[in-house]
Scaffold this active site. Sequence first.
Site, PDB file in Angstrom:
ATOM      1  N   ASP A  41      -3.835   3.063   0.442  1.00  0.00           N
ATOM      2  CA  ASP A  41      -2.931   2.609  -0.610  1.00  0.00           C
ATOM      3  C   ASP A  41      -3.014   3.548  -1.822  1.00  0.00           C
ATOM      4  O   ASP A  41      -4.093   3.699  -2.409  1.00  0.00           O
ATOM      5  CB  ASP A  41      -3.343   1.184  -1.008  1.00  0.00           C
ATOM      6  CG  ASP A  41      -2.203   0.413  -1.619  1.00  0.00           C
ATOM      7  OD1 ASP A  41      -1.198   1.023  -1.999  1.00  0.00           O
ATOM      8  OD2 ASP A  41      -2.324  -0.828  -1.716  1.00  0.00           O
ATOM      9  N   CYS A  79       4.830   0.952  -2.214  1.00  0.00           N
ATOM     10  CA  CYS A  79       4.128   0.195  -1.159  1.00  0.00           C
ATOM     11  C   CYS A  79       5.034  -0.662  -0.291  1.00  0.00           C
ATOM     12  O   CYS A  79       5.052  -0.519   0.921  1.00  0.00           O
ATOM     13  CB  CYS A  79       3.057  -0.736  -1.720  1.00  0.00           C
ATOM     14  SG  CYS A  79       2.555  -0.518  -3.395  1.00  0.00           S
ATOM     15  N   HIS A 135       1.868  -7.594   1.527  1.00  0.00           N
ATOM     16  CA  HIS A 135       2.871  -7.164   0.521  1.00  0.00           C
ATOM     17  C   HIS A 135       4.288  -7.064   1.062  1.00  0.00           C
ATOM     18  O   HIS A 135       5.076  -6.222   0.619  1.00  0.00           O
ATOM     19  CB  HIS A 135       2.455  -5.827  -0.115  1.00  0.00           C
ATOM     20  CG  HIS A 135       2.973  -5.680  -1.522  1.00  0.00           C
ATOM     21  ND1 HIS A 135       2.879  -4.519  -2.259  1.00  0.00           N
ATOM     22  CD2 HIS A 135       3.634  -6.572  -2.319  1.00  0.00           C
ATOM     23  CE1 HIS A 135       3.432  -4.692  -3.445  1.00  0.00           C
ATOM     24  NE2 HIS A 135       3.899  -5.936  -3.508  1.00  0.00           N
ATOM     25  N   ASP A 279       0.360   5.263   1.916  1.00  0.00           N
ATOM     26  CA  ASP A 279       1.658   4.569   1.882  1.00  0.00           C
ATOM     27  C   ASP A 279       2.633   5.225   0.914  1.00  0.00           C
ATOM     28  O   ASP A 279       3.834   5.050   1.017  1.00  0.00           O
ATOM     29  CB  ASP A 279       1.473   3.081   1.537  1.00  0.00           C
ATOM     30  CG  ASP A 279       0.958   2.866   0.117  1.00  0.00           C
ATOM     31  OD1 ASP A 279       0.329   3.772  -0.466  1.00  0.00           O
ATOM     32  OD2 ASP A 279       1.187   1.760  -0.426  1.00  0.00           O
ATOM     33  N   LYS A 297       3.639   8.543  -7.165  1.00  0.00           N
ATOM     34  CA  LYS A 297       4.091   7.220  -6.727  1.00  0.00           C
ATOM     35  C   LYS A 297       5.323   6.768  -7.510  1.00  0.00           C
ATOM     36  O   LYS A 297       5.379   6.906  -8.724  1.00  0.00           O
ATOM     37  CB  LYS A 297       2.953   6.216  -6.937  1.00  0.00           C
ATOM     38  CG  LYS A 297       3.320   4.793  -6.563  1.00  0.00           C
ATOM     39  CD  LYS A 297       2.151   3.840  -6.768  1.00  0.00           C
ATOM     40  CE  LYS A 297       2.561   2.416  -6.371  1.00  0.00           C
ATOM     41  NZ  LYS A 297       1.459   1.457  -6.522  1.00  0.00           N
TER      42      LYS A 297
END
Length: 474
Positions: A41, A79, A135, A279, A297
């Site tokens: 992650d 994610c 999630h 991810d 991200k």
Amino acid sequence: MKLMATCSAVAPALLTLLWLSAAPASAAAASAPNIVFILADDLGWNDVSWHNDQVVSPNMQQLVDTGVQLEQSYVQPLCTPSRSAFLTGLYPYRLGRQGPPLADLTPTGLSLKHTLLPERLSRLGYATHMIGKWHLGFCNWAYTPTERGFDTQYGYLLGSEFHFNHSVGNGYDFRDQREPDFTANGTYGTHLFADRAVRIIEEHQGSDQPFFLYLALQNVHSPFEVPDEYLVHYPEVLDENRRLLLGMVTALDEAVGRVVQALKDTGLYDNSVIVFSSDNGGVGMNGESNRPLRGGKGSVWEGGTRAAGFVHSPLLQGTPRVHSGIMHITDWYNTFLALAGESVLPDNDGFNQWESLVDPSVASPRTTFIYNLDYEGEEGMFGAIRLREYKFVISKGRDLAPGKETFPWLFNLKEDPNETTNLVEVEPGLAMAMEILMLEELPNVVPKDHPDGDPAGDPSNWGGVWTPGWCDVP
Ligand SMILES: *[C@@H]1O[C@H](CO)[C@@H](O)[C@H](O)[C@H]1NC(C)=O
Ligand SMILES: *[C@@H]1O[C@H](CO)[C@@H](O)[C@H](O)[C@H]1NC(C)=O
């Protein structure tokens, strides 16, 4: 046909023999490999030892040194979208999941219209296990792992939690199957997840049934917490966040090492395929690093979408190898189904990449993919598309530059992997052609599925535990 597809890459001669003797379906299932998919992650491009020798990840390094290092393996910028793409084989924009990750009280989940990978593998005779972070929605049990094809589930349903006490906001979030598991309280999540993975592997020892293990670790997602023992590797790192982050990478690495050791100890390793990926890229502000890639991200820049990853398996040929074929996270769906013996692969956004992974002489079947695609009122279309070495980006100006304009960019990633030189004016025809490809996809964009948060889901209504049961399903 099942057997054909399972083994063709591995042992054609043996395959022909088995095929001629018309082996029963159960024999096909027995030869299908175990599949272990480990998803880290928020792990940055530069936060793994094979890109940065400051990082202490000896177990993963060993797997890379004897496996296939993936250098163009793309994921979604965030994610929930990445996990959605992995489990459906579809671009998130087809699912309404192209936007932000699901928030804690968002009353929806991953579209129920699609059959998830574990359900397909289950039909092919696999045992299916999910460990770690979900999630993908939990407001109704219908969205949760055990209703979506996983025989077992162990871990948490939301997007991140404290690593030791497993709380998110005012609620506890840790379950073994459907039941809250309070025995987890106080133990580091990654240790628990590795323990469970080892136990599951041990339970499969001697079994003919192949298994699929989806191990979605929380490391190295915030909050930055790690047992002190992992920090001793980084005495020279003065920045506190960076040191914690690196410690979390080393803890993650230990978990990966334990899984591989369990496969070896049980004799299951020889017929197993281990895939590792992040991810999305690192956040880039809290100690994570995607250097030298641009962005992180949440962005379609390479730093947000080009994931550190590898495949390791005794079934691979010509290892060690650096694989530069283009891959996308939607590809694992059909790749794993093919490995499992599925003869007719579904028509989705993914490619079966197994031949190109296993055999150094086979090129990736993929030359193009969509990084992301969306549309917002007056801001118009935004996203990015890849065509061979070229990448065309239209991004919302506010994410990247002052103002609200959108800026088209064109990069040649072969010559300019860090996205420094905009070629839009150098190659206007190519830029326009790529923009048209995106425009042609726009009618397939499902509006973002992000209803307002619903206080009915507040853990204070559910005995202090994040619990499904507060939304209807369509
Ligand atoms: C969980 O741990 C965090 C970090 O130590 C702390 O801030 C939080 O209050 C704890 N929550 C509970 C419910 O113990
Ligand atoms: C977890 O343990 C801590 C420390 O003992 C405690 O304060 C907290 O209430 C526990 N959480 C739950 C959900 O039981």
